[in-house]
Design a protein around this motif. Structure first.
Motif, PDB file in Angstrom:
ATOM      1  N   ALA A 133       0.828  -1.202   0.000  1.00 23.12           N
ATOM      2  CA  ALA A 133       0.000   0.000   0.000  1.00 23.12           C
ATOM      3  C   ALA A 133       0.862   1.252   0.000  1.00 23.12           C
ATOM      4  O   ALA A 133       0.472   2.287  -0.551  1.00 23.12           O
ATOM      5  N   ASP A 134       2.054   1.177   0.589  1.00 17.87           N
ATOM      6  CA  ASP A 134       2.963   2.327   0.574  1.00 17.87           C
ATOM      7  C   ASP A 134       3.470   2.605  -0.840  1.00 17.87           C
ATOM      8  O   ASP A 134       3.692   3.763  -1.215  1.00 17.87           O
ATOM      9  N   ASP A 135       3.672   1.564  -1.618  1.00 24.21           N
ATOM     10  CA  ASP A 135       4.205   1.719  -2.976  1.00 24.21           C
ATOM     11  C   ASP A 135       3.163   2.244  -3.949  1.00 24.21           C
ATOM     12  O   ASP A 135       3.474   3.016  -4.861  1.00 24.21           O
ATOM     13  N   THR A 136       1.922   1.796  -3.778  1.00 29.78           N
ATOM     14  CA  THR A 136       0.881   2.123  -4.753  1.00 29.78           C
ATOM     15  C   THR A 136       0.037   3.327  -4.344  1.00 29.78           C
ATOM     16  O   THR A 136      -0.615   3.933  -5.189  1.00 29.78           O
ATOM     17  N   GLY A 137       0.028   3.654  -3.047  1.00 32.20           N
ATOM     18  CA  GLY A 137      -0.799   4.744  -2.565  1.00 32.20           C
ATOM     19  C   GLY A 137      -2.275   4.410  -2.513  1.00 32.20           C
ATOM     20  O   GLY A 137      -3.126   5.291  -2.318  1.00 32.20           O
ATOM     21  N   THR A 138      -2.603   3.131  -2.673  1.00 35.83           N
ATOM     22  CA  THR A 138      -3.995   2.702  -2.656  1.00 35.83           C
ATOM     23  C   THR A 138      -4.054   1.248  -2.214  1.00 35.83           C
ATOM     24  O   THR A 138      -3.022   0.630  -1.936  1.00 35.83           O
ATOM     25  N   GLU A 139      -5.256   0.702  -2.115  1.00 36.37           N
ATOM     26  CA  GLU A 139      -5.453  -0.683  -1.686  1.00 36.37           C
ATOM     27  C   GLU A 139      -6.327  -1.428  -2.690  1.00 36.37           C
ATOM     28  O   GLU A 139      -7.207  -0.828  -3.325  1.00 36.37           O
ATOM     29  N   LYS A 140      -6.072  -2.702  -2.845  1.00 39.76           N
ATOM     30  CA  LYS A 140      -6.995  -3.545  -3.596  1.00 39.76           C
ATOM     31  C   LYS A 140      -8.353  -3.501  -2.882  1.00 39.76           C
ATOM     32  O   LYS A 140      -8.377  -3.454  -1.652  1.00 39.76           O
ATOM     33  N   PRO A 141      -9.458  -3.483  -3.603  1.00 38.49           N
ATOM     34  CA  PRO A 141      -9.627  -3.801  -5.031  1.00 38.49           C
ATOM     35  C   PRO A 141      -9.551  -2.604  -5.985  1.00 38.49           C
ATOM     36  O   PRO A 141     -10.063  -2.701  -7.102  1.00 38.49           O
ATOM     37  N   ASP A 142      -8.918  -1.522  -5.584  1.00 35.37           N
ATOM     38  CA  ASP A 142      -8.753  -0.388  -6.482  1.00 35.37           C
ATOM     39  C   ASP A 142      -7.976  -0.834  -7.721  1.00 35.37           C
ATOM     40  O   ASP A 142      -6.849  -1.331  -7.608  1.00 35.37           O
ATOM     41  N   PRO A 143      -8.538  -0.654  -8.915  1.00 35.20           N
ATOM     42  CA  PRO A 143      -7.820  -1.047 -10.136  1.00 35.20           C
ATOM     43  C   PRO A 143      -6.453  -0.388 -10.265  1.00 35.20           C
ATOM     44  O   PRO A 143      -5.552  -0.945 -10.907  1.00 35.20           O
ATOM     45  N   ALA A 144      -6.281   0.782  -9.647  1.00 38.97           N
ATOM     46  CA  ALA A 144      -5.003   1.484  -9.742  1.00 38.97           C
ATOM     47  C   ALA A 144      -3.869   0.666  -9.144  1.00 38.97           C
ATOM     48  O   ALA A 144      -2.722   0.758  -9.598  1.00 38.97           O
ATOM     49  N   PHE A 145      -4.171  -0.115  -8.127  1.00 42.93           N
ATOM     50  CA  PHE A 145      -3.153  -0.992  -7.533  1.00 42.93           C
ATOM     51  C   PHE A 145      -2.678  -1.987  -8.584  1.00 42.93           C
ATOM     52  O   PHE A 145      -1.464  -2.184  -8.787  1.00 42.93           O
ATOM     53  N   PHE A 146      -3.611  -2.599  -9.267  1.00 39.68           N
ATOM     54  CA  PHE A 146      -3.279  -3.588 -10.291  1.00 39.68           C
ATOM     55  C   PHE A 146      -2.564  -2.948 -11.469  1.00 39.68           C
ATOM     56  O   PHE A 146      -1.633  -3.537 -12.033  1.00 39.68           O
TER      57      PHE A 146
END
Length: 227
Positions: A133-146
């Motif tokens: 979550a630190d790397d992506t700035g978001t959490e699954k299931p947010d498509p932005a993580f993927f």
């Protein structure tokens, strides 16, 4: 292969229940583990949630009164810090080691990096890359993580169609991976138990491309398919 970590490879439910049981014992009360998980799930996925597992401090203070536990911040911090010693499912490390012989393994976790570092060590550090979550700035299931992971995979000359996404959470992983056009594999860790435990229930069940009840079964199936 991309992997959810907490709940798929690391037994976070056992970790939570063990820590809460220890606090309860010191307080002279008895708690029901499944009730505690239900309360955890309700509190965890409420407004004002922080990143995991830091959010366990807030969650503990929310559920402690119902469980008859002392509603003191130091116990919430103890629950948060227990993540450093959560154990892997008995089959996780060996299965990952087998899979790593032939595949690049990429971790995808909603946990913060500090916690993931402990999880990775517990699993034998099998990962080619990891996204927290630190790397992506978001959490699954947010498509932005993927999408962040897709960009990384593309930088290594592959695409989302080359990925097998492995996870236990229908809500966080299986449903969204299907929507994003990934091949997925559901590890049904709670196959012998009722309900969704500490994981939020999905709005709709997604039939996975592959379905196993353990990582060992997945590793065995992959070995058979490669013969």
């Amino acid at each position: 292969m991309t992997f959810d970590v907490v709940g798929t490879l690391i037994d976070f439910e056992a970790g939570l229940k063990d820590c809460l049981a220890g606090i309860a014992s010191e307080a002279g009360v008895t708690i029901d583990g499944e009730e505690a998980l239900t309360l955890y799930r309700q509190a965890r996925y409420s407004d004002g949630a922080d990143l995991f597992p830091d959010d366990l401090v807030r969650v503990y203070l929310a559920i402690a009164p119902t469980l008859g536990l002392p509603a003191e911040r130091r116990y919430g911090e103890r629950l948060r810090d227990s993540a450093r010693s959560w154990k892997a499912f008995p089959d996780s490390a060996e299965a990952l080691a087998r899979l790593a012989r032939d595949y690049r393994l990429v971790a995808m976790t909603n946990a913060r990096r500090w916690a993931f570092d402990h999880f990775a060590a517990e699993l034998g550090n099998p990962f080619h890359a990891a996204f927290t979550a630190d790397d992506t700035g978001t959490e699954k299931p947010d498509p932005a993580f993927f999408e962040r992971v897709f960009d990384f995979v593309a930088s290594e000359g592959a695409g989302r169609e080359d990925i097998l996404h492995v996870a236990q959470s229908q809500y966080h992983d299986i449903g969204i991976s299907r929507k994003l056009g990934m091949t997925n594999c559901w590890i049904e860790r709670r196959h012998a138990q009722k309900g969704y435990g500490g994981t939020i229930e999905p709005a709709a069940f997604t039939t996975p491309d592959y379905h196993f009840t353990s990582m060992a079964d997945l590793a065995d199936a992959v070995a058979t398919a490669r013969k």
